[in-house]
Scaffold this active site. Structure first.
Site, PDB file in Angstrom:
ATOM      1  N   HIS A 178       7.671   8.354 -14.773  1.00 35.51           N
ATOM      2  CA  HIS A 178       7.072   8.661 -13.466  1.00 35.51           C
ATOM      3  C   HIS A 178       5.547   8.652 -13.542  1.00 35.51           C
ATOM      4  O   HIS A 178       4.938   9.566 -14.089  1.00 35.51           O
ATOM      5  CB  HIS A 178       7.598  10.025 -12.980  1.00 35.51           C
ATOM      6  CG  HIS A 178       7.131  10.379 -11.608  1.00 35.51           C
ATOM      7  ND1 HIS A 178       6.562  11.587 -11.298  1.00 35.51           N
ATOM      8  CD2 HIS A 178       7.126   9.655 -10.458  1.00 35.51           C
ATOM      9  CE1 HIS A 178       6.241  11.597 -10.018  1.00 35.51           C
ATOM     10  NE2 HIS A 178       6.564  10.443  -9.485  1.00 35.51           N
ATOM     11  N   GLU A 222       5.213  11.536 -16.328  1.00 32.55           N
ATOM     12  CA  GLU A 222       6.362  12.400 -16.617  1.00 32.55           C
ATOM     13  C   GLU A 222       7.471  11.511 -17.176  1.00 32.55           C
ATOM     14  O   GLU A 222       7.848  10.516 -16.544  1.00 32.55           O
ATOM     15  CB  GLU A 222       6.835  13.112 -15.348  1.00 32.55           C
ATOM     16  CG  GLU A 222       5.878  14.207 -14.894  1.00 32.55           C
ATOM     17  CD  GLU A 222       6.245  14.836 -13.549  1.00 32.55           C
ATOM     18  OE1 GLU A 222       6.010  16.029 -13.365  1.00 32.55           O
ATOM     19  OE2 GLU A 222       6.759  14.100 -12.672  1.00 32.55           O
TER      20      GLU A 222
HETATM   21  N1  LIG Z   1       3.770   6.573  -3.437  1.00 31.89           N
HETATM   22  C1  LIG Z   1       3.570   7.431  -4.415  1.00 31.89           C
HETATM   23  O1  LIG Z   1       2.576   8.163  -4.397  1.00 31.89           O
HETATM   24  C2  LIG Z   1       4.536   7.518  -5.564  1.00 31.89           C
HETATM   25  C3  LIG Z   1       4.119   8.161  -6.739  1.00 31.89           C
HETATM   26  C4  LIG Z   1       4.983   8.163  -7.850  1.00 31.89           C
HETATM   27  C5  LIG Z   1       6.222   7.568  -7.737  1.00 31.89           C
HETATM   28  N2  LIG Z   1       6.607   6.988  -6.559  1.00 31.89           N
HETATM   29  C6  LIG Z   1       7.927   6.348  -6.530  1.00 31.89           C
HETATM   30  O2  LIG Z   1       7.743   4.962  -6.778  1.00 31.89           O
HETATM   31  C7  LIG Z   1       8.746   4.215  -6.105  1.00 31.89           C
HETATM   32  C8  LIG Z   1       8.077   3.191  -5.206  1.00 31.89           C
HETATM   33  O3  LIG Z   1       7.340   3.867  -4.203  1.00 31.89           O
HETATM   34  P1  LIG Z   1       6.116   3.198  -3.452  1.00 31.89           P
HETATM   35  O4  LIG Z   1       5.381   4.292  -2.788  1.00 31.89           O
HETATM   36  O5  LIG Z   1       5.404   2.288  -4.381  1.00 31.89           O
HETATM   37  O6  LIG Z   1       6.899   2.351  -2.343  1.00 31.89           O
HETATM   38  P2  LIG Z   1       6.365   1.130  -1.449  1.00 31.89           P
HETATM   39  O7  LIG Z   1       7.161   1.159  -0.208  1.00 31.89           O
HETATM   40  O8  LIG Z   1       4.891   1.165  -1.351  1.00 31.89           O
HETATM   41  O9  LIG Z   1       6.761  -0.165  -2.328  1.00 31.89           O
HETATM   42  C9  LIG Z   1       8.066  -0.551  -2.599  1.00 31.89           C
HETATM   43  C10 LIG Z   1       8.074  -2.060  -2.909  1.00 31.89           C
HETATM   44  O10 LIG Z   1       9.373  -2.418  -3.360  1.00 31.89           O
HETATM   45  C11 LIG Z   1       9.654  -3.710  -2.838  1.00 31.89           C
HETATM   46  N3  LIG Z   1      11.113  -3.931  -2.850  1.00 31.89           N
HETATM   47  C12 LIG Z   1      12.043  -3.449  -1.978  1.00 31.89           C
HETATM   48  N4  LIG Z   1      13.258  -3.885  -2.348  1.00 31.89           N
HETATM   49  C13 LIG Z   1      13.103  -4.655  -3.449  1.00 31.89           C
HETATM   50  C14 LIG Z   1      14.000  -5.413  -4.270  1.00 31.89           C
HETATM   51  N5  LIG Z   1      15.289  -5.437  -4.018  1.00 31.89           N
HETATM   52  N6  LIG Z   1      13.483  -6.090  -5.316  1.00 31.89           N
HETATM   53  C15 LIG Z   1      12.162  -6.083  -5.585  1.00 31.89           C
HETATM   54  N7  LIG Z   1      11.263  -5.376  -4.832  1.00 31.89           N
HETATM   55  C16 LIG Z   1      11.742  -4.676  -3.778  1.00 31.89           C
HETATM   56  C17 LIG Z   1       9.047  -3.672  -1.448  1.00 31.89           C
HETATM   57  O11 LIG Z   1       8.825  -4.982  -0.972  1.00 31.89           O
HETATM   58  C18 LIG Z   1       7.760  -2.889  -1.676  1.00 31.89           C
HETATM   59  O12 LIG Z   1       6.672  -3.743  -1.992  1.00 31.89           O
HETATM   60  C19 LIG Z   1       9.601   5.218  -5.350  1.00 31.89           C
HETATM   61  O13 LIG Z   1      10.713   5.547  -6.131  1.00 31.89           O
HETATM   62  C20 LIG Z   1       8.662   6.402  -5.215  1.00 31.89           C
HETATM   63  O14 LIG Z   1       9.352   7.610  -5.071  1.00 31.89           O
HETATM   64  C21 LIG Z   1       5.770   6.929  -5.496  1.00 31.89           C
END
Ligand SMILES: NC(=O)c1ccc[n+]([C@@H]2O[C@H](COP(=O)([O-])OP(=O)(O)OC[C@H]3O[C@@H](n4cnc5c(N)ncnc54)[C@H](O)[C@@H]3O)[C@@H](O)[C@H]2O)c1
Length: 596
Positions: free
Chosen positions: A142, A154
């Site tokens: 994480h 993490e």
């Molecule tokens: N945003 C934050 O601050 C944060 C911090 C730590 C962890 N996370 C975790 O990271 C993960 C991603 O979150 P995010 O905020 O980057 O989301 P986001 O919505 O910004 O990005 C997700 C991406 O995944 C792509 N995607 C969707 N389906 C897909 C597939 N089948 N194959 C390949 N790509 C695909 C989308 O096109 C998009 O670009 C989540 O699990 C979230 O909980 C987020």
């Protein structure tokens, strides 16, 4: 010997994925960066080049290094491109069924020894792992947002993750220059479990129009030294992602109402207001993906036209009290050019306060922050008195006496008799209802809270607490005074904890509950908040500084007023206070300070 990772895959190049690609490529590791469509791939590529270009512009990355970094990334549509990588990190949206589908597919595509990792913030790594035939090689890694900047990772092991895989991933984090904390699979892990209750609470305060977005964010930045306010952070995280994290934490984390997403979040997501990534969330951004906030219809207009809105002119200020806060406040006003009358309960106390103000001003001179002339001029503006009647002709009275309602009410009743009409009467209380002191007078419209932070000469924030009887002129005057003092005044309603304490102490209390549940250690929890969220101090460091007794008293007040079960003080906090472990001041709190 730790396993050598020469090539990794990143699935999903959104807010997190694009940053994770950058982290690996910066550290000389080849990356296969995968998206769902060509358009999404281009967006991801643009995020990466935008970020590396900014690093070059800031002189943090040489142009040649940027080119080498970008050359290490192979952009592809579809998971098949991941057949020969050593490790995959999945960063697709926070939905369990989507992640399970992707892991089943990765299991089929990737070589048998590859480690499959998820960047989930709140979902069960165990539930994701069972979608594969190799749950012992599935782990949570994480990262924190923005991944290239935040030092913490993490590492989440499930009950079946092989210890060898954990060790290999820990060694990899080290190679990436990150600090890792390894923990078990629990909703929200360390940082998000402590962060999201706070973020959701901040949104509820905003939704209730208790304070503006600017004031909520300024309060937490200036009152607690946080790098961002909670609403700006929601925009950075993405409201859709934040909604999913809260929803999962609510369901997985014992249905704590504080994690039930505030309705406004869902409404904003439905309306496409996702935060920075869509160009608009709580704030409006220059364009989608831009960190630059631009003014919108909610941006407050700068009130250059002083006195036009009924603001009263303030030249002479009375400060009642002889403690730490009164002393600091006298100094602040005197330095800002106001004529000050300090009133205490006796000549001896006045002499003590005068000495304390002199000492503090002298420190400013020694440190080169104040000239000797300015020090003498500031001192020359203060009159020391032990007679309350001397505030008869001041324009503003600031009460900073003991935190006891009966004492404050009696004082306000006296001020009501003594002061001329039109005076603003302010209390510095940090926990009592301002309306109670207001109603001890015949002029509640002129009564307001001015909650300074300790040490007043240094802390830039003042919470301006308006009761339901405070007049608009009184609030405008308080704002103008704060501005003239060079402080940021944030306006809020008359509710327990105002903005800062209401948002800060439940988080500290949650950290104590996490420690009590033996999920992690005080050191790791402190690390997680400092390195993952950029907090200046971890919760246990802060509790020891503030004092466990003070923290417990504030938490009790919040619990009593808001009746929120999740605000019940942590039993461990109660026990430590009972045992006399009050923090630095008693030599021991969560840590032993006797030998430090
Ligand atoms: N945003 C934050 O601050 C944060 C911090 C730590 C962890 N996370 C975790 O990271 C993960 C991603 O979150 P995010 O905020 O980057 O989301 P986001 O919505 O910004 O990005 C997700 C991406 O995944 C792509 N995607 C969707 N389906 C897909 C597939 N089948 N194959 C390949 N790509 C695909 C989308 O096109 C998009 O670009 C989540 O699990 C979230 O909980 C987020």
């Amino acid at each position: 010997m730790a396993r050598e990772f020469t090539s990794v895959g990143v699935v999903g190049l959104g807010t997190m994925g694009a940053g994770i690609v950058e982290v690996f490529a910066r550290n000389g590791i080849d990356v296969v960066a995968v998206e769902i469509s060509a358009a999404a791939l281009e967006r991801g590529r643009a995020t990466l080049t935008g970020s590396t270009d900014r690093a070059v512009a800031k002189g943090k990355l040489a142009e040649a290094d940027r080119d080498a970094l970008l050359a290490r990334v192979d952009f592809q549509v579809g998971l098949d491109a991941l057949h020969s990588v050593d490790l995959v990190i999945e960063a697709v949206p926070e939905h369990l069924d989507l992640k399970q589908r992707i892991f089943a597919e990765l299991d089929r595509v990737c070589k048998p020894e590859a480690i499959l990792a998820t960047n989930t913030s709140s979902l069960s790594v165990t539930e994701i792992s069972v979608a594969t035939t190799r749950p012992n090689q599935v782990i949570g890694i994480h990262f924190f947002n923005p991944a290239p900047v935040m030092k913490l990772v993490e590492v989440i092991r499930t009950v079946v993750t092989s210890p060898g895989v954990v060790a290999d991933v820990e060694a990899l984090c080290d190679r990436l220059g990150k600090v890792d904390v390894t923990i078990n699979d629990r909703a929200g892990f360390i940082a998000n479990a402590l962060l999201f209750g706070y973020l959701n609470h901040a949104v509820s305060i905003f939704e209730a129009r208790y304070a503006t977005r600017e004031d909520i964010d300024a309060a937490m930045k200036l009152g607690c030294g946080l790098p961002m306010g909670p609403l700006a952070l929601m925009d950075l995280i993405g409201l859709d992602t934040a909604y999913e994290i809260l929803d999962t934490m609510y369901r997985r984390g014992g249905r704590d109402r504080r994690h039930a997403p505030v309705p406004l979040i869902k409404q904003m997501v439905t309306a496409g207001l996702l935060g920075r990534k869509s160009g608009r969330g709580f704030y409006t951004y220059e364009r989608p993906g831009s960190p630059k906030v631009v003014p919108d219809e909610h941006t407050p207009v700068a009130t250059g036209a002083a006195l036009a809105d009924g603001t009263r002119a303030i030249a002479k200020v009375g400060v009642v009290g002889s403690g730490t806060m009164a002393t600091g406040i006298i100094e602040v006003f005197a330095k800002a050019g106001y004529e000050v009358i300090s009133v205490t309960r006796g000549a001896e106390k006045s002499a003590k306060v005068c000495e304390a103000v002199k000492t503090s001003l002298n420190k400013g001179v020694v440190r080169g922050k104040l000239s000797e002339e300015d020090r003498d001029a500031a001192l020359g503006r203060v009159t020391w008195s032990a007679t309350l009647e001397h505030v008869a002709d001041v324009d503003l009275v600031i009460e900073a006496v003991v935190e006891e309602l009966s004492v404050k009410k009696a004082l306000f009743a006296s001020l009501d008799e003594i002061c001329k009409p039109g005076v603003v009467l302010a209390t510095t209380t940090s926990s009592l209802p301002v309306i109670d002191v207001a109603m001890a007078t015949q002029r509640p419209a002129d009564v307001i809270g001015l909650h300074f932070f300790n040490p007043a000469p240094i802390m830039p924030l003042v919470e301006i607490v308006q009761t339901i009887r405070t007049s608009a002129e009184t609030t405008a005057t308080a704002r103008a005074v704060c501005a003239a003092l060079g402080k940021t005044g944030v306006v809020c309603g008359d509710r327990s904890g105002f903005i800062v304490n209401a948002l800060l102490f439940p988080y500290l209390n949650d950290a104590v509950k996490m420690l009590e549940a033996s999920y992690s250690t005080a050191d790791d929890i402190d690390y997680a908040m400092k390195l993952g969220c950029g907090y200046p101090m971890g919760p246990f460091e802060l509790l020891d500084v503030v004092g466990l007794d003070v923290s417990l008293a504030i938490q009790r007040e919040l619990y009593l007023e808001l009746r929120e079960p999740g605000f019940a003080p942590a039993p461990l906090l109660e026990h430590l206070v009972t045992a006399g472990y009050l923090g630095r001041k008693s030599g021991r709190g969560f840590r032993d300070h006797t030998n430090r």
